[in-house]
Design a protein around this motif. Structure first.
Motif, PDB file in Angstrom:
ATOM      1  N   ASN A   1      47.152  33.743  34.294  1.00  0.00           N
ATOM      2  CA  ASN A   1      45.847  34.133  33.850  1.00  0.00           C
ATOM      3  C   ASN A   1      45.655  35.717  34.358  1.00  0.00           C
ATOM      4  O   ASN A   1      46.070  36.053  35.236  1.00  0.00           O
ATOM      5  CB  ASN A   1      44.753  33.360  34.585  1.00  0.00           C
ATOM      6  N   TRP A   2      44.876  36.314  33.551  1.00  0.00           N
ATOM      7  CA  TRP A   2      44.443  37.734  33.881  1.00  0.00           C
ATOM      8  C   TRP A   2      43.419  38.114  32.814  1.00  0.00           C
ATOM      9  O   TRP A   2      42.831  37.509  32.054  1.00  0.00           O
ATOM     10  CB  TRP A   2      45.635  38.511  33.203  1.00  0.00           C
ATOM     11  N   MET A   3      42.993  39.219  33.289  1.00  0.00           N
ATOM     12  CA  MET A   3      41.920  40.100  32.734  1.00  0.00           C
ATOM     13  C   MET A   3      42.426  41.659  32.555  1.00  0.00           C
ATOM     14  O   MET A   3      42.545  42.248  33.604  1.00  0.00           O
ATOM     15  CB  MET A   3      40.536  39.874  33.330  1.00  0.00           C
ATOM     16  N   PRO A   4      42.127  42.194  31.331  1.00  0.00           N
ATOM     17  CA  PRO A   4      42.600  43.444  31.220  1.00  0.00           C
ATOM     18  C   PRO A   4      41.643  44.508  32.014  1.00  0.00           C
ATOM     19  O   PRO A   4      40.519  43.863  32.334  1.00  0.00           O
ATOM     20  CB  PRO A   4      42.515  43.741  29.712  1.00  0.00           C
ATOM     21  N   PRO A   5      42.280  45.747  32.166  1.00  0.00           N
ATOM     22  CA  PRO A   5      41.102  46.640  32.916  1.00  0.00           C
ATOM     23  C   PRO A   5      40.011  46.786  32.058  1.00  0.00           C
ATOM     24  O   PRO A   5      40.044  46.699  30.764  1.00  0.00           O
ATOM     25  CB  PRO A   5      42.175  47.990  32.927  1.00  0.00           C
ATOM     26  N   GLY A   6      38.810  47.357  32.891  1.00  0.00           N
ATOM     27  CA  GLY A   6      37.617  47.248  32.318  1.00  0.00           C
ATOM     28  C   GLY A   6      36.477  47.047  33.144  1.00  0.00           C
ATOM     29  O   GLY A   6      36.869  46.961  34.401  1.00  0.00           O
ATOM     30  N   GLU A   7      35.401  46.850  32.703  1.00  0.00           N
ATOM     31  CA  GLU A   7      34.162  46.706  33.426  1.00  0.00           C
ATOM     32  C   GLU A   7      33.912  45.245  33.621  1.00  0.00           C
ATOM     33  O   GLU A   7      33.156  44.540  33.234  1.00  0.00           O
ATOM     34  CB  GLU A   7      32.852  47.218  32.470  1.00  0.00           C
ATOM     35  N   ASN A   8      34.978  44.641  34.496  1.00  0.00           N
ATOM     36  CA  ASN A   8      34.732  43.189  34.690  1.00  0.00           C
ATOM     37  C   ASN A   8      34.283  42.981  35.766  1.00  0.00           C
ATOM     38  O   ASN A   8      34.069  43.805  36.973  1.00  0.00           O
ATOM     39  CB  ASN A   8      36.290  42.761  34.918  1.00  0.00           C
ATOM     40  N   ARG A   9      33.243  41.993  36.037  1.00  0.00           N
ATOM     41  CA  ARG A   9      32.393  41.631  37.248  1.00  0.00           C
ATOM     42  C   ARG A   9      33.113  40.667  37.889  1.00  0.00           C
ATOM     43  O   ARG A   9      33.458  39.773  37.197  1.00  0.00           O
ATOM     44  CB  ARG A   9      30.987  41.362  36.510  1.00  0.00           C
ATOM     45  N   PHE A  10      33.516  41.202  39.087  1.00  0.00           N
ATOM     46  CA  PHE A  10      33.710  39.981  39.994  1.00  0.00           C
ATOM     47  C   PHE A  10      32.879  39.786  40.955  1.00  0.00           C
ATOM     48  O   PHE A  10      31.848  40.432  41.550  1.00  0.00           O
ATOM     49  CB  PHE A  10      34.949  40.946  40.923  1.00  0.00           C
ATOM     50  N   SER A  11      32.655  38.326  41.323  1.00  0.00           N
ATOM     51  CA  SER A  11      31.650  37.941  42.352  1.00  0.00           C
ATOM     52  C   SER A  11      32.411  36.817  43.059  1.00  0.00           C
ATOM     53  O   SER A  11      33.311  36.175  42.491  1.00  0.00           O
ATOM     54  CB  SER A  11      30.559  37.470  41.590  1.00  0.00           C
ATOM     55  N   VAL A  12      32.219  36.481  44.279  1.00  0.00           N
ATOM     56  CA  VAL A  12      32.657  35.579  45.156  1.00  0.00           C
ATOM     57  C   VAL A  12      31.459  34.745  45.706  1.00  0.00           C
ATOM     58  O   VAL A  12      30.223  35.459  46.195  1.00  0.00           O
ATOM     59  CB  VAL A  12      33.592  36.051  46.051  1.00  0.00           C
ATOM     60  N   ALA A  13      31.577  33.534  45.855  1.00  0.00           N
ATOM     61  CA  ALA A  13      30.393  32.633  46.558  1.00  0.00           C
ATOM     62  C   ALA A  13      30.979  31.506  46.842  1.00  0.00           C
ATOM     63  O   ALA A  13      32.201  30.903  46.624  1.00  0.00           O
ATOM     64  CB  ALA A  13      29.384  32.155  45.314  1.00  0.00           C
TER      65      ALA A  13
END
Lengths: 260, 320
Positions: free
Chosen positions: B76-88
């Motif tokens: 699985n992957w997401m290309p570079p850019g304005e990806n939002r990461f969050s953790v909870a």
């Protein structure tokens, strides 16, 4: 252990920076530095600010200093700030050249707070931990030429349509920049009397990449003069003043060398 | 650099929260998580990956990669850019979410069951990959050394647009015949042979006055070997119809050629020149005529002299 704590405490207390300066001076510094790097580590002392940076390809270096006198007001202790130059450039677009900018370092938020009129811009700083302190090479450059920025601008502009590099010759009688393509050629030859200064005991010749040289020479403002120290197949050291002589910028650029 | 080994869930959560905050504020940090996890993806397609040990990587440019212990590509992957990461924390597990809004909304959800290792480290790298041995490098080499294709051949400057697309190289042979050369870095097939034929056919039907000036090759090397039925290479072609000119030659320069492509070349009076990579490599990898030195060579910061692998290359800038 006690002395370490004491030193840390001392550093804490002096880690401040509060200054007012003409926006134009900041713009000039950022312009001169951002041609080589995206981020820079600024050294701040009681005497003024300075920075040294080497470009990612290790071909060119900038060594820039701005004395406290270049500022309208200046209060600082020992401090190191990491600046994102692209971001800083955008921030400075908010100010006109004649405007003054008030800057203050906020330690708690690790930001540089900039005030331009009633506008307040808080600029997040970059971690300086991984940024290198470049070692400036000790160069023995025999020839020295001082030339007006306008002449250079013209020669560089003309060369850019012909080639990706220029040949720079310093001779006891003249200074010359030339470029050629397979069909065309350009040269600017300035005899000794048309130069501000020429000290050349022997003829030297080096080639330089226009990608670098062009941006460096653009950093010398019109009406200014550029001092070039030259050797044969050797780096060029270029110097010019900033902020009405209260600042100084030195560039080093490695040559291109023919291996054939 | 921050490292946590075999952290308790609370410590892992706190670590990831602070690492993600850092990722947002300061660019230039790499975050790695080695954990037993499940991965769900919702977007243009959908995927689920049940529990297993994976290496999760968040790059400074916003790229997300989830690697299993197999293969070179991430699952699985997401290309570079304005990806939002969050953790909870969710139902007693840590949920790491990556959200991408454009061009479609996509979400990767990673549930961390057992975190083995956490790493957060500043990562700086201003270098770009320098690709050598490209087709462009081959063109430049043949342009400078036409004798590698055929002794006596001279290439003309610039691209020759045949109105069916630009041919790689064009020139004149010893006999004064127009030569079009198509260069391929791998084995030539029917599509490459067809491509060459399209150009040559157009040129044979059109005018073929020599324009531009002539640049002579200099070095005295010949590494290409001729193959195929047009052995002499100087007979030119007998056209398939009355209008064609026998004076336009077409050469496909590539390491090998398929039987079908070879037949097609022969049928149209075209030629194949086999290029030998092993021999060409010594030319391609040779330093450029005017190499850019680094300050390290003069005792300054940076790369040391003789560090050829990392010598900065400044290829000729193409104008116009």
């Amino acid at each position: 252990m006690a002395s370490v704590v004491a030193n840390a405490a001392l550093k804490e207390s002096t880690a401040m920076f509060r200054a007012t300066v003409k926006a134009d001076v900041l713009k000039h510094i950022v312009e001169a530095t951002s041609t080589l790097v995206d981020e820079a580590k600024i050294h701040i002392t009681t005497d003024g600010v300075s920075l040294k940076a080497v470009d990612p390809a290790h071909v060119a270096m900038v060594d820039l200093s701005l004395g406290a006198k270049a500022f309208e007001s200046y209060e600082a202790g020992d401090l190191e700030l990491g600046l994102d130059l692209e971001k800083f450039k955008d921030v400075l677009k908010l100010a006109g050249s004649a405007d003054t900018v008030k800057m203050e370092y906020h330690k708690d938020s690790h930001r540089l707070v900039m005030r331009m009129g009633n506008l307040v811009r808080r600029v997040g700083l970059v971690d300086t931990a991984g940024m290198p302190d470049p070692k400036v090479p000790n160069l023995n450059l025999p020839n020295k030429v001082v030339v007006s920025a306008e002449e250079l601008h013209r020669a560089i502009k003309g060369s850019e349509s012909l080639s990706d590099h220029v040949t720079v010759i310093a001779d006891p009688e003249f200074f010359e920049i030339s470029a050629e393509s397979d069909l065309d050629a350009l040269n600017l030859r300035l005899p000794k009397e048309e130069l501000i200064e020429l000290e050349a005991a022997e003829r030297t010749k080096s080639m330089f990449s226009l990608d670098y040289l062009s941006n460096m020479i653009k950093a010398v403002r019109s009406g200014g003069a550029l001092t070039m120290h030259l050797g044969s197949d050797y780096p060029v050291k270029m110097e010019f003043d900033l902020a009405d002589g209260n600042g100084h910028c030195v560039y080093l650029l490695a040559p291109r060398i023919e291996t054939d | 650099m921050h490292i946590l080994r075999e952290p308790e869930p609370e410590a892992a959560l706190a670590f990831l929260q602070s690492a993600l905050a850092g990722l947002k504020e300061h660019r230039g940090r790499l975050v790695q998580v080695f954990a037993n996890c499940t991965v769900d993806y919702q977007g243009r397609a959908a995927s689920t990956l049940d529990q297993g040990e994976r290496l999760i990587m968040l790059k400074p440019d916003g790229t997300l990669l989830v690697h299993t212990g197999e293969k070179s590509k991430p699952v699985n992957w997401m290309p570079p850019g304005e990806n939002r990461f969050s953790v909870a924390e969710k139902d007693g597990r840590i949920e790491l979410t990556a959200l991408r809004r454009k061009p479609h909304e996509e979400v990767v959800r990673i549930f961390l069951h057992d975190v083995r290792l956490l790493l957060s480290v500043p990562m700086r790298d201003a270098q770009e990959l320098v690709l050598r041995r490209t087709e462009g490098d081959l063109h430049a080499l043949f342009y400078a050394h036409p004798e590698l294709i055929e002794p006596g051949l001279v290439f003309h400057r610039g691209e020759k647009d045949t109105r069916r697309g630009p041919v790689d190289l064009w020139g004149t042979d010893k006999e004064g015949h127009r030569v079009l050369v198509e260069v391929k870095r791998s084995k030539g097939g029917i599509s490459e042979a067809t491509q060459l034929w399209r150009y040559v056919e157009m040129e044979r039907n059109g005018r073929y006055a020599v324009e531009g000036d002539v640049m002579e090759g200099t070095a005295n090397v010949a590494v290409a070997t001729r193959s195929g039925k047009n052995g002499s290479g100087k007979t030119g072609a007998n056209g398939q119809n009355g209008k064609t000119s026998p004076k336009v030659r077409g050469i496909l320069a590539c390491p090998g050629i398929s039987d079908k492509a070879q037949k097609m070349l022969s049928d149209h009076g075209l030629e194949h020149v086999a290029i030998d990579w092993d021999d060409l490599l010594q030319h391609l990898d040779a330093p450029r005529a005017a190499g850019q030195a680094t300050l390290g060579r003069f005792g300054g910061d940076g790369l040391k002299d003789g560090d050829k692998e990392r010598t900065v290359r400044t290829g000729r800038r193409r104008k116009g």
